[in-house]
Structures are given as structure tokens and as C-alpha cells.
Motif scaffolding. Sequence first.
Motif, PDB file in Angstrom:
ATOM      1  N   GLU A 189      32.970  24.610   1.921  1.00 56.62           N
ATOM      2  CA  GLU A 189      34.343  24.189   1.638  1.00 56.62           C
ATOM      3  C   GLU A 189      34.677  23.093   2.649  1.00 56.62           C
ATOM      4  N   LEU A 190      35.185  21.974   2.170  1.00 58.90           N
ATOM      5  CA  LEU A 190      35.658  20.910   3.043  1.00 58.90           C
ATOM      6  C   LEU A 190      37.144  21.151   3.266  1.00 58.90           C
ATOM      7  N   GLU A 191      37.553  21.215   4.544  1.00 61.16           N
ATOM      8  CA  GLU A 191      38.943  21.504   4.870  1.00 61.16           C
ATOM      9  C   GLU A 191      39.519  20.399   5.749  1.00 61.16           C
ATOM     10  N   MET A 192      40.810  20.143   5.552  1.00 60.64           N
ATOM     11  CA  MET A 192      41.499  19.146   6.364  1.00 60.64           C
ATOM     12  C   MET A 192      42.618  19.814   7.150  1.00 60.64           C
ATOM     13  N   PRO A 193      42.930  19.294   8.352  1.00 58.14           N
ATOM     14  CA  PRO A 193      44.014  19.879   9.142  1.00 58.14           C
ATOM     15  C   PRO A 193      45.344  19.751   8.407  1.00 58.14           C
ATOM     16  N   GLN A 194      46.111  20.821   8.457  1.00 54.23           N
ATOM     17  CA  GLN A 194      47.431  20.824   7.834  1.00 54.23           C
ATOM     18  C   GLN A 194      48.327  21.736   8.654  1.00 54.23           C
ATOM     19  N   PRO A 195      49.380  21.199   9.253  1.00 52.30           N
ATOM     20  CA  PRO A 195      50.261  22.040  10.060  1.00 52.30           C
ATOM     21  C   PRO A 195      50.951  23.088   9.185  1.00 52.30           C
ATOM     22  N   VAL A 196      51.115  24.286   9.761  1.00 53.62           N
ATOM     23  CA  VAL A 196      51.741  25.398   9.051  1.00 53.62           C
ATOM     24  C   VAL A 196      52.872  25.926   9.927  1.00 53.62           C
ATOM     25  N   THR A 197      54.008  26.229   9.322  1.00 52.44           N
ATOM     26  CA  THR A 197      55.107  26.782  10.110  1.00 52.44           C
ATOM     27  C   THR A 197      54.779  28.208  10.511  1.00 52.44           C
ATOM     28  N   ASP A 198      55.227  28.563  11.714  1.00 54.69           N
ATOM     29  CA  ASP A 198      54.934  29.903  12.217  1.00 54.69           C
ATOM     30  C   ASP A 198      56.041  30.909  11.920  1.00 54.69           C
ATOM     31  N   GLY A 199      57.076  30.484  11.204  1.00 53.17           N
ATOM     32  CA  GLY A 199      58.158  31.387  10.842  1.00 53.17           C
ATOM     33  C   GLY A 199      59.237  31.492  11.901  1.00 53.17           C
ATOM     34  N   GLN A 200      59.039  30.836  13.035  1.00 49.46           N
ATOM     35  CA  GLN A 200      60.026  30.887  14.105  1.00 49.46           C
ATOM     36  C   GLN A 200      60.452  29.483  14.514  1.00 49.46           C
ATOM     37  N   GLY A 201      60.297  28.542  13.621  1.00 47.43           N
ATOM     38  CA  GLY A 201      60.707  27.169  13.895  1.00 47.43           C
ATOM     39  C   GLY A 201      59.624  26.307  14.514  1.00 47.43           C
ATOM     40  N   GLY A 202      58.465  26.867  14.762  1.00 50.35           N
ATOM     41  CA  GLY A 202      57.365  26.110  15.345  1.00 50.35           C
ATOM     42  C   GLY A 202      56.301  25.797  14.312  1.00 50.35           C
ATOM     43  N   ILE A 203      55.286  25.085  14.766  1.00 47.95           N
ATOM     44  CA  ILE A 203      54.183  24.699  13.885  1.00 47.95           C
ATOM     45  C   ILE A 203      52.879  25.112  14.552  1.00 47.95           C
ATOM     46  N   VAL A 204      51.985  25.674  13.774  1.00 44.97           N
ATOM     47  CA  VAL A 204      50.658  26.024  14.267  1.00 44.97           C
ATOM     48  C   VAL A 204      49.626  25.256  13.445  1.00 44.97           C
ATOM     49  N   ALA A 205      48.446  25.100  14.014  1.00 39.01           N
ATOM     50  CA  ALA A 205      47.381  24.383  13.313  1.00 39.01           C
ATOM     51  C   ALA A 205      46.841  25.248  12.183  1.00 39.01           C
ATOM     52  N   GLY A 206      46.682  24.644  11.043  1.00 42.34           N
ATOM     53  CA  GLY A 206      46.101  25.315   9.891  1.00 42.34           C
ATOM     54  C   GLY A 206      45.209  24.343   9.149  1.00 42.34           C
ATOM     55  N   TYR A 207      44.519  24.828   8.154  1.00 41.36           N
ATOM     56  CA  TYR A 207      43.634  23.980   7.359  1.00 41.36           C
ATOM     57  C   TYR A 207      43.823  24.269   5.880  1.00 41.36           C
ATOM     58  N   ALA A 208      43.678  23.227   5.071  1.00 45.16           N
ATOM     59  CA  ALA A 208      43.761  23.351   3.626  1.00 45.16           C
ATOM     60  C   ALA A 208      42.436  22.902   3.017  1.00 45.16           C
ATOM     61  N   ILE A 209      42.002  23.596   1.988  1.00 45.85           N
ATOM     62  CA  ILE A 209      40.748  23.248   1.317  1.00 45.85           C
ATOM     63  C   ILE A 209      40.930  21.972   0.503  1.00 45.85           C
ATOM     64  N   VAL A 210      40.029  21.027   0.713  1.00 43.35           N
ATOM     65  CA  VAL A 210      40.039  19.757  -0.016  1.00 43.35           C
ATOM     66  C   VAL A 210      39.089  19.839  -1.213  1.00 43.35           C
ATOM     67  N   ALA A 211      37.894  20.407  -0.981  1.00 41.97           N
ATOM     68  CA  ALA A 211      36.885  20.457  -2.042  1.00 41.97           C
ATOM     69  C   ALA A 211      35.814  21.489  -1.711  1.00 41.97           C
ATOM     70  N   SER A 212      35.173  21.982  -2.741  1.00 41.28           N
ATOM     71  CA  SER A 212      33.955  22.779  -2.594  1.00 41.28           C
ATOM     72  C   SER A 212      32.808  21.850  -2.933  1.00 41.28           C
ATOM     73  N   LEU A 213      31.769  21.857  -2.123  1.00 35.02           N
ATOM     74  CA  LEU A 213      30.670  20.927  -2.358  1.00 35.02           C
ATOM     75  C   LEU A 213      29.347  21.505  -1.894  1.00 35.02           C
TER      76      LEU A 213
END
Length: 111
Positions: A16-40
Motif C-alpha cells: 500500500e502506498l501511503e501519503m502523510p495526512q494530518p488527523v485531528t486528535d479530537g482535542q483541537g490538535g493535529i497528529v500525524a496520520g497517513y492515507a492510502i493512495v494506491a495498492s501496487l
Amino acid sequence: MDTTLLDSGQLSARLELEMPQPVTDGQGGIVAGYAIVASLWAMIEPVAMPDREQADRAVFSITHRITIRFRDDVTAGMRFRKGARLFIIRAHSDPDERRRYLVCRCEEDGR
């Protein structure tokens, strides 16, 4: 690596190819997350295992060369996932400049 001799059947690892995508932590902050771009399909080759010391223990960074079919949306900082294994893309190149394959230099995240 000579890609003129690469048989497409050697691309036998499903990633799975993943790219960085910020995700909210539910308390007003942002944590590092990843989203799938493609399966290859890819070929994974271990290249080196340099060791270095960090504080009082040895830390190992296993580096790999991962070859995929050419994509123009791959950038450093993206990562490949194979099950629980993560490979962070540090650099990439088109070895014969024919836009057939992309060779990614990766570091396995050993967390």
C-alpha cells in the motif's frame, strides 16, 4: 540496478502506498496520520543494515530498494506498508529515464 533486465514478474510484493495526512486528535490538535493512495505490486530488496548507537543501545536502520511501476505522484516522506511493516521513502529515481519503473530508497520503520 539494471531495469532493462527486470521481469515484471519480479514485482511480487503487494504494498500500500501511503501519503502523510494530518488527523485531528479530537482535542483541537493535529497528529500525524497517513492515507492510502494506491495498492501496487513491487520488488523489495534489502540493501544495507547500518547500525548506530543511540544513548545506551544500538539502533538499526534497515534500508531497502523498492521498485514499482512508474508513478509521478511519489514523493519523499510517503511510505509503503506491507502488513505491519512500514518503509519510509527517503529518495526515488527513474533509473533509465523511460518512465517504466521507479526505484525508491526506503528505510524500514522498526517501531
